[in-house]
Design a protein around this motif. Structure first.
Motif, PDB file in Angstrom:
ATOM      1  N   GLU A 180       0.802  -1.339   0.042  1.00 38.72           N
ATOM      2  CA  GLU A 180      -0.082   0.174  -0.069  1.00 38.72           C
ATOM      3  C   GLU A 180       0.799   1.375   0.034  1.00 38.72           C
ATOM      4  O   GLU A 180       0.783   2.189  -0.726  1.00 38.72           O
ATOM      5  N   ALA A 181       1.846   1.389   1.095  1.00 36.62           N
ATOM      6  CA  ALA A 181       2.888   2.406   1.097  1.00 36.62           C
ATOM      7  C   ALA A 181       3.604   2.676  -0.124  1.00 36.62           C
ATOM      8  O   ALA A 181       3.829   3.983  -0.618  1.00 36.62           O
ATOM      9  N   ASP A 182       4.043   1.528  -0.953  1.00 39.58           N
ATOM     10  CA  ASP A 182       4.614   1.757  -2.270  1.00 39.58           C
ATOM     11  C   ASP A 182       3.493   2.136  -3.297  1.00 39.58           C
ATOM     12  O   ASP A 182       4.205   2.267  -4.533  1.00 39.58           O
ATOM     13  N   GLY A 183       2.334   2.289  -3.147  1.00 44.34           N
ATOM     14  CA  GLY A 183       1.490   2.790  -4.273  1.00 44.34           C
ATOM     15  C   GLY A 183       1.235   1.405  -5.211  1.00 44.34           C
ATOM     16  O   GLY A 183       0.843   1.697  -6.494  1.00 44.34           O
ATOM     17  N   LEU A 184       1.251   0.307  -4.681  1.00 42.23           N
ATOM     18  CA  LEU A 184       1.323  -0.782  -5.405  1.00 42.23           C
ATOM     19  C   LEU A 184       0.104  -1.852  -5.245  1.00 42.23           C
ATOM     20  O   LEU A 184      -0.190  -2.742  -5.947  1.00 42.23           O
ATOM     21  N   TYR A 185      -0.734  -1.233  -4.418  1.00 44.18           N
ATOM     22  CA  TYR A 185      -2.135  -2.089  -3.895  1.00 44.18           C
ATOM     23  C   TYR A 185      -3.133  -1.893  -5.098  1.00 44.18           C
ATOM     24  O   TYR A 185      -3.435  -0.911  -5.607  1.00 44.18           O
ATOM     25  N   LYS A 186      -3.414  -3.332  -5.764  1.00 44.27           N
ATOM     26  CA  LYS A 186      -4.571  -3.313  -6.573  1.00 44.27           C
ATOM     27  C   LYS A 186      -5.935  -3.417  -6.132  1.00 44.27           C
ATOM     28  O   LYS A 186      -6.069  -4.433  -5.091  1.00 44.27           O
ATOM     29  N   ARG A 187      -6.864  -2.702  -6.166  1.00 44.24           N
ATOM     30  CA  ARG A 187      -8.348  -2.785  -6.048  1.00 44.24           C
ATOM     31  C   ARG A 187      -9.015  -3.202  -6.988  1.00 44.24           C
ATOM     32  O   ARG A 187      -9.147  -2.494  -8.031  1.00 44.24           O
ATOM     33  N   GLU A 188     -10.051  -3.901  -6.676  1.00 41.01           N
ATOM     34  CA  GLU A 188     -11.117  -4.641  -7.945  1.00 41.01           C
ATOM     35  C   GLU A 188     -12.314  -3.641  -7.668  1.00 41.01           C
ATOM     36  O   GLU A 188     -12.882  -3.453  -6.529  1.00 41.01           O
ATOM     37  N   ARG A 189     -12.808  -3.346  -8.791  1.00 38.20           N
ATOM     38  CA  ARG A 189     -14.141  -2.581  -8.930  1.00 38.20           C
ATOM     39  C   ARG A 189     -15.118  -3.707  -9.375  1.00 38.20           C
ATOM     40  O   ARG A 189     -14.847  -4.423 -10.137  1.00 38.20           O
ATOM     41  N   ASN A 190     -16.265  -3.534  -8.848  1.00 36.87           N
ATOM     42  CA  ASN A 190     -17.294  -4.232  -9.298  1.00 36.87           C
ATOM     43  C   ASN A 190     -18.268  -3.783 -10.336  1.00 36.87           C
ATOM     44  O   ASN A 190     -18.843  -2.961 -10.225  1.00 36.87           O
ATOM     45  N   ILE A 191     -18.433  -4.698 -11.413  1.00 39.72           N
ATOM     46  CA  ILE A 191     -19.161  -4.351 -12.589  1.00 39.72           C
ATOM     47  C   ILE A 191     -20.676  -4.950 -12.418  1.00 39.72           C
ATOM     48  O   ILE A 191     -20.625  -6.033 -11.960  1.00 39.72           O
TER      49      ILE A 191
ATOM     50  N   LEU B 163       1.407   7.915  -9.826  1.00 37.55           N
ATOM     51  CA  LEU B 163       0.568   8.758 -11.071  1.00 37.55           C
ATOM     52  C   LEU B 163      -0.304   7.993 -11.866  1.00 37.55           C
ATOM     53  O   LEU B 163      -1.202   8.333 -12.175  1.00 37.55           O
ATOM     54  N   ALA B 164       0.252   6.720 -12.180  1.00 38.18           N
ATOM     55  CA  ALA B 164      -0.651   5.853 -12.895  1.00 38.18           C
ATOM     56  C   ALA B 164      -1.930   5.575 -12.361  1.00 38.18           C
ATOM     57  O   ALA B 164      -3.175   5.701 -12.841  1.00 38.18           O
ATOM     58  N   GLN B 165      -1.825   5.540 -10.829  1.00 39.45           N
ATOM     59  CA  GLN B 165      -3.239   5.214 -10.037  1.00 39.45           C
ATOM     60  C   GLN B 165      -3.951   6.540 -10.026  1.00 39.45           C
ATOM     61  O   GLN B 165      -5.302   6.388  -9.854  1.00 39.45           O
ATOM     62  N   ASP B 166      -3.426   7.652  -9.780  1.00 39.93           N
ATOM     63  CA  ASP B 166      -4.034   8.952  -9.793  1.00 39.93           C
ATOM     64  C   ASP B 166      -4.675   9.227 -10.973  1.00 39.93           C
ATOM     65  O   ASP B 166      -5.914   9.676 -11.144  1.00 39.93           O
ATOM     66  N   MET B 167      -4.002   8.846 -12.090  1.00 42.71           N
ATOM     67  CA  MET B 167      -4.783   9.196 -13.333  1.00 42.71           C
ATOM     68  C   MET B 167      -5.754   7.991 -13.766  1.00 42.71           C
ATOM     69  O   MET B 167      -7.019   8.589 -14.156  1.00 42.71           O
ATOM     70  N   ALA B 168      -5.765   7.110 -13.116  1.00 41.70           N
ATOM     71  CA  ALA B 168      -6.883   5.975 -13.239  1.00 41.70           C
ATOM     72  C   ALA B 168      -7.966   6.588 -12.599  1.00 41.70           C
ATOM     73  O   ALA B 168      -9.493   6.397 -12.972  1.00 41.70           O
ATOM     74  N   ARG B 169      -7.763   6.932 -11.442  1.00 41.22           N
ATOM     75  CA  ARG B 169      -8.911   7.597 -10.557  1.00 41.22           C
ATOM     76  C   ARG B 169      -9.467   8.794 -11.048  1.00 41.22           C
ATOM     77  O   ARG B 169     -10.611   8.882 -11.113  1.00 41.22           O
ATOM     78  N   ALA B 170      -8.795   9.575 -11.699  1.00 41.11           N
ATOM     79  CA  ALA B 170      -9.135  10.842 -12.344  1.00 41.11           C
ATOM     80  C   ALA B 170     -10.059  10.667 -13.590  1.00 41.11           C
ATOM     81  O   ALA B 170     -11.194  11.259 -13.897  1.00 41.11           O
TER      82      ALA B 170
ATOM     83  N   PHE C 223       1.600  -1.283 -12.828  1.00 38.65           N
ATOM     84  CA  PHE C 223       2.758  -0.992 -12.352  1.00 38.65           C
ATOM     85  C   PHE C 223       3.460  -2.260 -11.923  1.00 38.65           C
ATOM     86  O   PHE C 223       2.860  -3.255 -12.016  1.00 38.65           O
ATOM     87  N   PHE C 224       4.681  -2.274 -11.115  1.00 38.82           N
ATOM     88  CA  PHE C 224       5.508  -3.346 -10.639  1.00 38.82           C
ATOM     89  C   PHE C 224       4.464  -3.954  -9.666  1.00 38.82           C
ATOM     90  O   PHE C 224       3.602  -3.450  -8.895  1.00 38.82           O
TER      91      PHE C 224
END
Ligand SMILES: *Cc1c(COP(=O)(O)O)cnc(C)c1O
Length: 400
Positions: A17-28, A340-347, A359-360
């Motif tokens: 989480e601290a490394d910004g590498l945590y993947k969260r799933e969204r429910n479709i 940044l990839a995560q922030d962009m995905a959120r935006a 990401f890694f």
């Protein structure tokens, strides 16, 4: 003991989480398509989907759903058996023969996933006196499959044909009996196409076999969607093809190996994920047969897909984004940093566009990106909407 392990795991998770590498799933909450709904606090939200492997847009095709329902009614829900005990229906053989005919091979063998096909293909075919020469960017399942095989391992830098030749020479110097070059047809994270003409030429010169994992090509690239061998003009010079039913070909699940009869016959006797894992569900087999029939005829969908790819690439380039170059419907937008990839995905999510940041460890550190994928299920309006959302989000985050 187990409490200590769980404490340790909590620390690992906190670090991820601290490394910004945590993947969260969204429910479709809708079927897979170009426009989908996702569950949100205030109710479902509709978004344009740019991250499915649904290249031909067949995942919700009414004829495939009808074929799957027929398969369910005629053949039941499940097989409760591996293939060789009592898990082979006429339907499974029909699907295998459909795949083989589509790809121009003698026969094909089904697995629960292409991950299993790649996991199981090497070990029965090659032994300690043989050699596998593998591209450095090959899919994780190929890497795992190679590890499970006793053959000597050689690796060449992605697409580097000089290195491939060096490795072939090294394999010969090591006295290898059989040599197998293995590559993805399309590298999924970058969208690059393997240099099959050069690979096949080297294979001929050094008397090696060629295996191509065409998961990100079969159905949508090449003549009639037959994949990278037809796209690059090497045709039947590829000895072994592996692929998935979980992407272009309907998107359900299942994988296969297609090759000459002796290779398929031996895999049926010896491939461990085939021998020790359940048969494909009848509905999936029936739907997949229909999906291949549709894919073979789907020049209209392939034309739409290519037009979307061109339009999105040009629009994103004009907006100032850094893209990886290529011709496939995989268009990576480079952001380099995971956060940044995560922030962009959120935006983008806030602006109604569904994408995934990569990401890694999925891509190397410092090469984080948003991998966009085009689909024939998208409309031209969807493409323009997505470009506008990227532009707005990119400006708000100072990327462009
Ligand atoms: C998706 C993919 C796989 C795995 O396929 P599944 O059928 O989903 O297990 C294997 N290899 C490559 C190159 C892939 O892109």
């Amino acid at each position: 003991m187990s409490l200590k392990l769980e404490d340790h795991i909590r620390q690992v998770l906190t670090q991820i989480e601290a490394d910004g590498l945590y993947k969260r799933e969204r429910n479709i909450t809708s079927p897979q398509s170009g426009s989908i709904t996702i569950a949100a606090a205030g109710g479902d939200r509709r978004v344009v989907n740019l991250c499915a492997n649904n290249y031909l847009g067949l995942a919700d095709h009414p004829d495939i759903i009808a074929a799957a329902k027929q398969g369910l009614d005629a053949f039941g829900f499940g097989m409760a058996s591996v293939r060789f005990i009592c898990g082979t229906q006429t339907l499974h053989r029909e699907l295998e023969q459909t795949i083989a005919r589509y790809l121009g091979k003698d026969d094909a063998i089904l697995f629960a996933a292409c991950f299993d096909a790649n996991g199981g293909v090497f070990e029965p075919l090659l032994e300690a006196e043989d050699a596998i020469i593998s591209d450095s960017l090959n899919h994780a399942s190929i890497i795992d499959g190679v590890r499970l095989c006793k053959a000597k391992r050689f690796r060449f830098t992605n697409g580097d044909m000089n290195e491939l030749e060096d490795r072939l020479k090294e394999a010969d110097q090591a006295g290898s009996r059989f040599k197998l070059i293995v590559t993805d047809g399309v590298f999924s994270m970058d969208g690059y196409i393997a240099n099959l003409p050069a690979i096949c030429e080297l294979a001929e010169r050094y008397n090696a076999l060629v295996m191509v994992d065409d998961c990100h090509a079969t159905g949508h690239l090449g003549e009639a969607g037959r994949g990278t061998p037809t796209l690059t003009g090497v045709g039947q010079k590829v000895d072994i093809l592996t692929g998935t039913l979980g992407k272009s070909l309907g998107g359900a699940m299942g994988g296969y190996v297609a090759a000459s009869q002796p290779i398929i016959d031996l895999l049926r006797q010896r491939a461990r994920p085939y021998l020790f894992s359940n048969s494909l569900a009848p509905a999936v087999a029936a739907g997949s047969i229909k999906a291949i029939e549709i894919a073979e005829q789907a020049d209209d969908r392939r034309t739409t897909l290519a037009a979307h790819t061109k339009r999105f690439r040009e629009g994103m380039q004009a907006a100032g984004f850094e893209l990886l170059q290529g011709e496939t419907p995989i268009i990576p937008v480079m952001l380099h940093e995971a956060r940044l990839a995560q922030d962009m995905a959120r935006a983008l999510d806030e602006r109604g566009v569904f994408v995934a940041g990569f990401f890694f460890p999925v891509v190397p550190k410092g090469k984080a990106r948003i991998r966009t994928q085009m689909s024939a299920a998208l409309t031209t309006q969807d493409i323009d909407f997505a470009i506008a959302a990227f532009t707005d989000a990119g400006k708000s985050l100072g990327i462009i």
